[in-house]
Design an enzyme around this catalytic site. Sequence first.
Site, mmCIF file in Angstrom:
data_model
loop_
_atom_site.group_PDB
_atom_site.id
_atom_site.type_symbol
_atom_site.label_atom_id
_atom_site.label_comp_id
_atom_site.label_asym_id
_atom_site.label_seq_id
_atom_site.Cartn_x
_atom_site.Cartn_y
_atom_site.Cartn_z
ATOM 1 N N CYS A 17 0.846 -1.184 0.000
ATOM 2 C CA CYS A 17 0.000 0.000 0.000
ATOM 3 C C CYS A 17 0.890 1.246 0.000
ATOM 4 O O CYS A 17 1.856 1.334 0.751
ATOM 5 C CB CYS A 17 -0.954 0.083 1.173
ATOM 6 S SG CYS A 17 -2.130 -1.261 1.227
ATOM 7 N N HIS A 46 19.217 -37.431 -6.224
ATOM 8 C CA HIS A 46 18.457 -37.843 -5.046
ATOM 9 C C HIS A 46 16.965 -37.560 -5.198
ATOM 10 O O HIS A 46 16.246 -37.558 -4.208
ATOM 11 C CB HIS A 46 19.034 -37.163 -3.802
ATOM 12 C CG HIS A 46 20.482 -37.462 -3.601
ATOM 13 N ND1 HIS A 46 20.932 -38.686 -3.166
ATOM 14 C CD2 HIS A 46 21.588 -36.717 -3.850
ATOM 15 C CE1 HIS A 46 22.259 -38.677 -3.126
ATOM 16 N NE2 HIS A 46 22.676 -37.488 -3.541
ATOM 17 N N ASN A 85 -2.018 1.782 5.663
ATOM 18 C CA ASN A 85 -1.153 0.684 5.222
ATOM 19 C C ASN A 85 -0.890 -0.166 6.464
ATOM 20 O O ASN A 85 -0.577 0.373 7.512
ATOM 21 C CB ASN A 85 0.161 1.258 4.677
ATOM 22 C CG ASN A 85 1.191 0.195 4.408
ATOM 23 O OD1 ASN A 85 0.855 -0.939 4.106
ATOM 24 N ND2 ASN A 85 2.457 0.556 4.506
ATOM 25 N N GLY A 86 -1.062 -1.491 6.335
ATOM 26 C CA GLY A 86 -0.806 -2.356 7.488
ATOM 27 C C GLY A 86 -2.039 -3.158 7.843
ATOM 28 O O GLY A 86 -2.948 -3.305 7.023
ATOM 29 N N GLU A 122 17.910 -17.913 -7.221
ATOM 30 C CA GLU A 122 17.507 -16.555 -7.601
ATOM 31 C C GLU A 122 16.970 -16.537 -9.041
ATOM 32 O O GLU A 122 15.965 -15.881 -9.333
ATOM 33 C CB GLU A 122 18.705 -15.610 -7.428
ATOM 34 C CG GLU A 122 18.494 -14.172 -7.855
ATOM 35 C CD GLU A 122 17.370 -13.432 -7.121
ATOM 36 O OE1 GLU A 122 16.814 -13.968 -6.147
ATOM 37 O OE2 GLU A 122 17.044 -12.325 -7.561
ATOM 38 N N TRP A 156 -2.672 -2.763 -1.789
ATOM 39 C CA TRP A 156 -2.381 -4.195 -1.928
ATOM 40 C C TRP A 156 -3.299 -4.866 -0.905
ATOM 41 O O TRP A 156 -3.125 -4.716 0.305
ATOM 42 C CB TRP A 156 -0.914 -4.484 -1.621
ATOM 43 C CG TRP A 156 -0.522 -5.908 -1.894
ATOM 44 C CD1 TRP A 156 -0.117 -6.420 -3.093
ATOM 45 C CD2 TRP A 156 -0.484 -6.988 -0.948
ATOM 46 N NE1 TRP A 156 0.164 -7.762 -2.953
ATOM 47 C CE2 TRP A 156 -0.056 -8.136 -1.656
ATOM 48 C CE3 TRP A 156 -0.776 -7.106 0.403
ATOM 49 C CZ2 TRP A 156 0.088 -9.379 -1.045
ATOM 50 C CZ3 TRP A 156 -0.630 -8.343 1.015
ATOM 51 C CH2 TRP A 156 -0.200 -9.462 0.285
ATOM 52 N N ARG A 163 4.096 -0.385 -4.746
ATOM 53 C CA ARG A 163 3.759 -0.913 -3.419
ATOM 54 C C ARG A 163 2.445 -1.669 -3.404
ATOM 55 O O ARG A 163 2.094 -2.311 -2.412
ATOM 56 C CB ARG A 163 3.682 0.235 -2.402
ATOM 57 C CG ARG A 163 4.958 1.020 -2.273
ATOM 58 C CD ARG A 163 4.784 2.147 -1.293
ATOM 59 N NE ARG A 163 4.608 1.650 0.044
ATOM 60 C CZ ARG A 163 5.595 1.387 0.896
ATOM 61 N NH1 ARG A 163 6.834 1.600 0.533
ATOM 62 N NH2 ARG A 163 5.342 0.925 2.088
ATOM 63 N N LYS A 185 6.014 -4.586 -3.684
ATOM 64 C CA LYS A 185 7.455 -4.574 -3.446
ATOM 65 C C LYS A 185 7.829 -4.656 -1.969
ATOM 66 O O LYS A 185 8.727 -5.397 -1.616
ATOM 67 C CB LYS A 185 8.075 -3.326 -4.074
ATOM 68 C CG LYS A 185 9.580 -3.402 -4.044
ATOM 69 C CD LYS A 185 10.211 -2.626 -5.133
ATOM 70 C CE LYS A 185 11.711 -2.795 -5.125
ATOM 71 N NZ LYS A 185 12.145 -4.131 -5.578
ATOM 72 N N LYS A 239 13.137 -15.322 -9.974
ATOM 73 C CA LYS A 239 12.847 -14.255 -10.938
ATOM 74 C C LYS A 239 11.864 -14.765 -12.004
ATOM 75 O O LYS A 239 10.936 -14.060 -12.393
ATOM 76 C CB LYS A 239 14.130 -13.771 -11.642
ATOM 77 C CG LYS A 239 15.045 -12.942 -10.823
ATOM 78 C CD LYS A 239 14.642 -11.489 -10.664
ATOM 79 C CE LYS A 239 14.056 -11.181 -9.334
ATOM 80 N NZ LYS A 239 14.834 -11.161 -8.154
ATOM 81 N N GLU A 267 8.241 -15.189 -10.502
ATOM 82 C CA GLU A 267 7.483 -13.969 -10.196
ATOM 83 C C GLU A 267 7.168 -13.146 -11.432
ATOM 84 O O GLU A 267 6.157 -12.439 -11.460
ATOM 85 C CB GLU A 267 8.169 -13.119 -9.118
ATOM 86 C CG GLU A 267 9.498 -12.540 -9.489
ATOM 87 C CD GLU A 267 10.148 -11.761 -8.348
ATOM 88 O OE1 GLU A 267 9.431 -11.122 -7.572
ATOM 89 O OE2 GLU A 267 11.384 -11.799 -8.238
HETATM 90 C C1 F6R Z 1 12.020 -10.720 -5.418
HETATM 91 C C2 F6R Z 1 11.866 -9.706 -4.399
HETATM 92 C C3 F6R Z 1 11.467 -10.131 -3.029
HETATM 93 C C4 F6R Z 1 12.243 -9.324 -1.968
HETATM 94 C C5 F6R Z 1 11.754 -9.692 -0.563
HETATM 95 C C6 F6R Z 1 12.521 -8.953 0.517
HETATM 96 O O1 F6R Z 1 12.411 -10.188 -6.638
HETATM 97 O O2 F6R Z 1 12.040 -8.545 -4.651
HETATM 98 O O3 F6R Z 1 11.653 -11.499 -2.848
HETATM 99 O O4 F6R Z 1 13.603 -9.597 -2.102
HETATM 100 O O5 F6R Z 1 10.393 -9.383 -0.446
HETATM 101 O O6 F6R Z 1 12.401 -7.572 0.381
HETATM 102 P P1 F6R Z 1 13.379 -6.593 1.127
HETATM 103 O O7 F6R Z 1 14.735 -6.781 0.556
HETATM 104 O O8 F6R Z 1 12.828 -5.229 0.864
HETATM 105 O O9 F6R Z 1 13.339 -6.958 2.585
#
Ligand code: F6R
Length: 616
Positions: free
Chosen positions: A2, A510, A101-102, A487, A75, A27, A611, A491, A494
Amino acid sequence: MCGIVGYVGRASAASVIISGLKRLEYRGYDSSGLAVLTDGGLATAKSAGKLANLEDLLRQRPLPGGSTAIGHTRWATHGGPTSANAHPHLDNAKRVAVVHNGIIENFAALRAELAERGHEMASETDTEVVAHLLAEHFAATGDLAEAMRGVCRRLDGAFTLVAVHADVPDTVVGARRDSPLVVGVGEGEYFLASDVAAFIAHTREAIELGQDQVVELRPGSVTVTDVHGEPAEVRPYTVDWDVSAAEKGGYDQFMLKEIAEQPKAVADTLRGRIDAEGNLTLDEIGLAAHVLREVDKIIVVACGTAFHAGLIARYAIERWTRVPCEVELASEFRYRHPIVDSRSLVVAISQSGETMDTLMALRHAREAGAKVLAICNTNGSTIPRESDAVLYTHAGPEVAVASTKAFLTQVVACYLVALHMGQARGTADTAWSGDVATVKRELLGMDKLLSQVVEAMEPVRELARSLRDKNTVLFLGRHLGYPVALEGALKLKELAYMHAEGFAAGELKHGPIALIEQDLPVVVIVPREDSPLHDKIVSNIQEIRARGARTIVVAEDGDKAVVPYADHLIRTPRTHSMLQPLIATVPLQVFACELATARGNEVDQPRNLAKSVTVE
Ligand code: F6R
C-alpha cells in the site's frame, strides 16, 4: 505494501496526489483512491484496478479543486480488490477520510463495538473502523491530531494512517507504528508519504518519523508528538538521489533500467569502502573491533531475493572469518526458538528496510541479546533504525517489483562485511584464505565486467523469447552457483508465472532428476574451471542431457569442457570464484524479464505481488 500520500500546500492537491501515487504504485496496485478537502467539504474518488482507472474516472468526473488531500494505492489484505474496499474510507457523516497501510489486528472487536453505537460499515476492510473512531474522537476533542493519538492508543497491529477532516481545513494528520511514513518539506508545502519517491519531484528535504509518532501538517508547520501528545524527536535529512533516479530514463521498463544500472550500483556500494590500494574501511557500520572479535556465531535473516544474497554471504563469512554462519528465512527464524545470545551477530538484509518478517526477526534477536547489523538500501527505514549497526547499499531507488540491482549490491555489502570482520579477527589473510587481495582488486573492477555482461545480453533475450511457450524451467548450481540458481528460478516465477525451481546440482540424483523429460529447459550455472566442482557439474549436465533435457549452460569464457553438452551456451567473463554470483545472476535476470515480456506479462508490476511486504 500500500502506498500513501498526503499533501498540504498551494498546488492542486489532486494532481500532486496522483503523481505521488504513480511513484508508489510498485507498493500495490489492486485499487486506488483520493480525498480532497474542498470549501467546507470532502470530495473523494476511488477505483478498483490500477491507478490508470482512477485517472480515467477523474477525467470523466473531475473533483472540485482543493490544496489539501490524501491518496492511496492498495495491496489487498482485508477484503477483495473492489472499489468499495479501496481507500480512502469515510465515517458515516462523510466528514473524515482515512488511508491506511498495514493491518489493524483488533478491528473485529472495534467494529462490533462501533456497530453497537450505531455505526454502519460500507466495506470489508479493517481500515474503516479508524475513520469511525476518528470521527468520534474528533467530536470529543475538537482537535484532529489529538483524535488521531486517541485512536492510535486503541489500535493493535501495524499501521500507517493518514487522515483529513472536512471541519479542519488545510490540515493532514498521520501516524505510524511498524510501517513507514516520511514527511517531505517543500517551499510552502508539506507531504506525507510511505516513501520519499512520492515527493522527490517537489523536494529532497525529508523528516524521518519514529515508532508510534503522530504528525500534524498545517501551512507553515509540522508538529510531531508521541501517542500521548509529548513532543517527539525527529531526524531531518536530505535524500541523496533525485527525481531522475525514480524515472524510466528511456527504458520500456524499470526492471530493464535497473538491470542496466547494476555496474554503477555496485561501484557506488564499494565507493569509499575499498580504496585503490586495497585498504578496506568499514568503520561507518559502528561495530567496535572487539565486538567483531567476540562474535561466535553469525545468523543472516532475510526474505526472498535478499535471502539468496544471505546464502551467498554464508560462503564469504565462513571463508574469511571462520565463524559459523547460519542463514534463515526471516519468517521462520523466531518461531523455532533459535539459539541466540550476546555473542551472536544477526545480519538482517533488506532492500526496503520495511519487510515485516525481517523486522520481527531482528527484534527477536535483539531481545535475546544479539547485536544486529542491517544491510539496507533505504535510508531511515525501520530495519536500520532498529538495528545496532547498518551498512547501506547504494543501489539508488529500486522501483521494479522484482529485485535486481538491490540483490547485487546486497551481495557486495555481504562480501565487505565478511572481509571487514575477517580483518578485525585476523582471519582474512591466513594462508587458507590468502585470496583476499585478489578479491578486493577484482571487486574494484567489477563495474567494468558487469557492463560487459549487460551489453552482451542479446543472445539471452533471443533464447528467452524462443522458450515463451514452455511451462517449466529448472535451474541447477553448486556451491555459490546454488543460490544463483535459486535466484534465477525466483525471478522466472514472479515475472513469467512459470513453474521454475532451483536445485543444488549434487542433489539431482536424489530425486529431482525424475522431473527431466524431453526438451525440458534446464539452466546450469557452471563454476570456474579450476574449481573442484567444475568436473562434477559437467557430469551433471551430461546426466540430464542423456535424459532429454535442453541444456542452457552459463559458463566462463574459455571453458571448453562444457561446449559438447550445451544446447545453448551463455558466456560470462572470468572472475574470482567468490565473485561469480555477481556476474552469473545478470543473464538470469535478463532471461526472466524477456520471457515475461514475451508472454505478455507486466514486468514491473507482476500479479499478486507488492514490493515492500509490510505485513507478516
Ligand atoms: C524478489 C523480491 C522479493 C524481496 C523480498 C525482501 O524479486 O524482490 O523477494 O527480495 O520481499 O524484500 P526486502 O529486501 O525489501 O526486505
